[in-house]
Design a protein around this motif. Structure first.
Motif, short mmCIF file in Angstrom:
data_model
loop_
_atom_site.label_atom_id
_atom_site.label_comp_id
_atom_site.label_asym_id
_atom_site.label_seq_id
_atom_site.Cartn_x
_atom_site.Cartn_y
_atom_site.Cartn_z
N ASP A 59 0.84 -1.20 0.00
CA ASP A 59 0.00 0.00 0.00
C ASP A 59 0.87 1.25 0.00
N ALA A 60 0.22 2.41 -0.06
CA ALA A 60 0.93 3.68 -0.17
C ALA A 60 1.83 3.93 1.03
N GLU A 61 1.37 3.53 2.22
CA GLU A 61 2.14 3.76 3.43
C GLU A 61 3.44 2.96 3.44
N ASP A 62 3.42 1.78 2.83
CA ASP A 62 4.65 0.98 2.78
C ASP A 62 5.75 1.74 2.03
N LEU A 63 5.38 2.32 0.92
CA LEU A 63 6.36 3.06 0.12
C LEU A 63 6.81 4.33 0.83
N LEU A 64 5.90 4.96 1.53
CA LEU A 64 6.27 6.16 2.29
C LEU A 64 7.20 5.80 3.44
N ARG A 122 5.53 -1.95 -10.81
CA ARG A 122 5.08 -0.58 -11.08
C ARG A 122 3.60 -0.56 -11.43
N SER A 123 3.11 -1.57 -12.13
CA SER A 123 1.70 -1.63 -12.49
C SER A 123 0.82 -1.70 -11.26
N ILE A 124 1.29 -2.38 -10.20
CA ILE A 124 0.52 -2.41 -8.94
C ILE A 124 0.49 -1.02 -8.32
N ILE A 125 1.65 -0.36 -8.30
CA ILE A 125 1.76 0.95 -7.65
C ILE A 125 0.94 2.00 -8.39
N ARG A 126 0.80 1.86 -9.70
CA ARG A 126 0.03 2.85 -10.47
C ARG A 126 -1.43 2.89 -10.04
N LYS A 127 -1.90 1.85 -9.37
CA LYS A 127 -3.30 1.81 -8.92
C LYS A 127 -3.47 2.32 -7.49
N LEU A 128 -2.35 2.57 -6.80
CA LEU A 128 -2.43 2.97 -5.39
C LEU A 128 -2.75 4.46 -5.25
N ARG A 129 -3.54 4.76 -4.23
CA ARG A 129 -3.88 6.16 -3.91
C ARG A 129 -3.44 6.48 -2.49
N ALA A 130 -3.13 7.75 -2.27
CA ALA A 130 -2.78 8.23 -0.93
C ALA A 130 -4.05 8.77 -0.28
N ASP A 131 -4.61 8.05 0.64
CA ASP A 131 -5.88 8.45 1.26
C ASP A 131 -5.75 9.76 2.03
N ALA A 132 -4.53 10.07 2.48
CA ALA A 132 -4.36 11.29 3.28
C ALA A 132 -4.51 12.54 2.44
N VAL A 133 -4.36 12.41 1.12
CA VAL A 133 -4.49 13.56 0.22
C VAL A 133 -5.68 13.31 -0.68
N THR A 134 -6.68 14.20 -0.64
CA THR A 134 -7.93 13.99 -1.38
C THR A 134 -7.87 14.66 -2.75
N ALA A 135 -8.28 13.92 -3.77
CA ALA A 135 -8.32 14.45 -5.12
C ALA A 135 -9.68 15.07 -5.39
N ALA A 136 -9.87 15.58 -6.60
CA ALA A 136 -11.12 16.26 -6.96
C ALA A 136 -12.32 15.32 -6.91
N ASP A 137 -12.09 14.02 -7.13
CA ASP A 137 -13.20 13.07 -7.10
C ASP A 137 -13.53 12.58 -5.71
N LYS A 178 -11.54 11.02 -3.70
CA LYS A 178 -10.69 9.89 -3.33
C LYS A 178 -9.25 10.36 -3.19
N GLY A 179 -8.41 9.48 -2.66
CA GLY A 179 -7.00 9.84 -2.52
C GLY A 179 -6.32 10.00 -3.87
N VAL A 180 -5.27 10.81 -3.92
CA VAL A 180 -4.55 11.04 -5.17
C VAL A 180 -3.63 9.85 -5.45
N TYR A 181 -3.34 9.62 -6.70
CA TYR A 181 -2.45 8.53 -7.09
C TYR A 181 -1.01 8.84 -6.70
N LEU A 182 -0.30 7.81 -6.21
CA LEU A 182 1.11 7.99 -5.87
C LEU A 182 1.95 8.18 -7.13
N TYR A 183 1.58 7.43 -8.16
CA TYR A 183 2.37 7.42 -9.39
C TYR A 183 2.03 8.62 -10.26
N GLN A 184 3.07 9.28 -10.75
CA GLN A 184 2.90 10.39 -11.69
C GLN A 184 3.64 10.04 -12.97
#
Length: 453
Positions: A295-300, A323-338, A340-346
């Motif tokens: 999850d996102a916290e593991d990488l952080l 990387r394909s797994i990580i592309r689906k992960l979101r950071a719940d602590a940061v909320t996106a416009a929808d 939900k959490g923003v994606y870690l991968y850019q």
């Protein structure tokens, strides 16, 4: 007066004077004042006594001789110039002929050869579909009908061998690479740093000491021998030497990446222990036992576990399927416009690389892929490999030797091949390389949880 004196001196110096020149001098003298005539009388008389032509030959004869010399030189130059011009034309014609012969695969002579090879391909296809073993054996590269190198066929549009290029060589690119003149390299590291103290007024200042540790980088040998039949080397349009050299270079790079990232210390990996199996490397252990449970916290946590001194040039290192797994992960602590959490991968931008939590990503084919998912398995690295590792290689580089006699071991390692009796050639490639994890704390690995008892 001065001009007259100058003319008189020139004639005296020359040693002869024509009748007209003598008359000219006499006329100019008469035009002078009496005292000036008296002053130059002796010189004027000397001019009058000069002979009217040079002794031994006339001026016209001298001029004729000069003209003859000039004409002779011109004739000689023209004769040699014509010869040189002819030789240059012949040389240019020869070069033009050579250029035409090597103009490329579509030159008439080359096209004829390619057509002959294409006809062989057609015969091979006929034999294949008709089941004719006679035709098939005639087209193999080995007298027994079992070619070691397969079928070398050609088509009108391509003489190259089609293959997939896989990106290796990450270790050599990302680690600190140094050429070595000897078989080993001793590297120093800081084992114990100094300690500073607050001291009261007039209090005693305690001493401290820097303690250095030392590790040794040992070079190991990577090698391979490739055997080719003489038919492949002589009859095929494929540049086998260049092609095999490219495959060997990629094979060596793959072996380095496997050893330096996932090596288990056995001879399979040159006795090297890779970073993902190094017990001294920082480690973040997940709560899940599979790669997909990351999850996102593991990488952080990996970023937080890595010392700040290694963050400036830190990167994430992983297999592309991770990387394909990580592309689906979101950071719940940061909320996106929808909501939900923003994606870690850019994704890569116009001016920057792809990132995870703001840090660049480097894909490593040698790292564990999603199919390697298992409990208690390290599969992602984060940190600065240039600070953490030294990759050494022999300064002489890759060594290549070619043989047309001798014995080599076959691919199955159960028999020898005699290069003379089988009409083969062998190419041997060797390289000396190795690595040392000098600062393991500069990187952090992510490991799945151990399986529950």
């Amino acid at each position: 007066m001065n001009k007259l004196l100058k003319l008189i001196n020139e004639l005296l110096k020359r040693g002869y004077a024509s009748a007209s020149e003598k008359q000219e001098i006499a006329a100019k003298v008469k035009e002078l004042k009496a005292e000036d005539q008296e002053a130059i009388a002796d010189n004027a008389d000397a001019v009058n006594d000069l002979p009217e032509k040079k002794e031994g030959k006339g001026q016209e004869g001298a001029d004729d001789e000069d003209a003859q010399v000039e004409e002779g030189v011109k004739s000689l130059f023209d004769r040699h110039a014509n010869r040189i011009k002819s030789e240059i034309k012949t040389w240019l014609a020869e070069q033009h002929e050579l250029m035409e012969k090597s103009a490329g695969v579509y030159h008439p002579e080359v096209r004829a050869k390619r057509k002959a090879l294409s006809d062989r391909l057609h015969d091979y296809m006929k034999g294949l579909f008709s089941g004719s073993e006679t035709i098939m054996k005639e087209l193999t590269t080995d007298a027994t009908g079992s070619p070691y190198a397969g079928y070398a066929v050609d088509a009108e549009l391509a003489a190259e061998i089609r293959h997939l290029m896989t990106q290796y060589g990450v270790a050599r690119r990302e680690m600190t690479a140094i050429p070595l003149t000897k078989h080993s390299y001793k590297a120093n590291d800081l084992a114990t740093d100094i300690t500073t103290y607050w001291v009261d007024e007039a209090g005693s200042i305690l001493s401290s000491q820097v303690v250095l540790g030392q590790d040794t980088l040992e070079l190991k040998k990577l090698a391979v021998i490739v055997a080719l039949t003489s038919e492949l080397l002589e009859d095929s349009e494929i540049d086998w030497i260049a092609f095999i050299g490219e495959r060997v270079a990629e094979g060596f790079a793959k072996a380095e990446d496997l050893a330096f990232f996932i090596g288990d210390g056995t001879s399979t990996y040159g006795s090297f222990t890779g970073l993902l199996r190094n017990a001294s490397v920082n480690e973040v252990t997940m709560t899940g036992t599979t790669f997909a449970s990351m999850d996102a916290e593991d990488l952080l946590d990996m970023i937080d576990k890595t010392p700040s001194g290694a963050l400036a040039n830190a990167k994430f290192f992983m297999h592309r399927t991770i990387r394909s797994i990580i592309r689906k992960l979101r950071a719940d602590a940061v909320t996106a416009a929808d909501g939900k959490g923003v994606y870690l991968y850019q994704a890569p931008s116009d001016g920057g690389p792809e990132t995870i939590w703001g840090y660049p990503v480097t894909l490593v084919e040698a790292c564990p892929s999603i199919t390697d998912s298992a409990a208690d398995t390290s599969f992602v690295l984060f940190g600065d490999l240039r600070k953490a590792c030294i990759l050494g290689y022999k300064a002489s580089g890759l060594k290549v030797s070619r043989f047309n006699s001798g014995m080599i071991r076959n691919v199955a390692n159960n028999a020898d091949i005699n290069l003379i009796t089988t009409d083969r050639e062998a190419i041997r490639f060797t390289e000396r390389t190795g690595y040392l994890c000098i600062l393991p704390t500069a990187v952090t690995k992510l490991t799945t949880a151990a399986a529950s008892a």
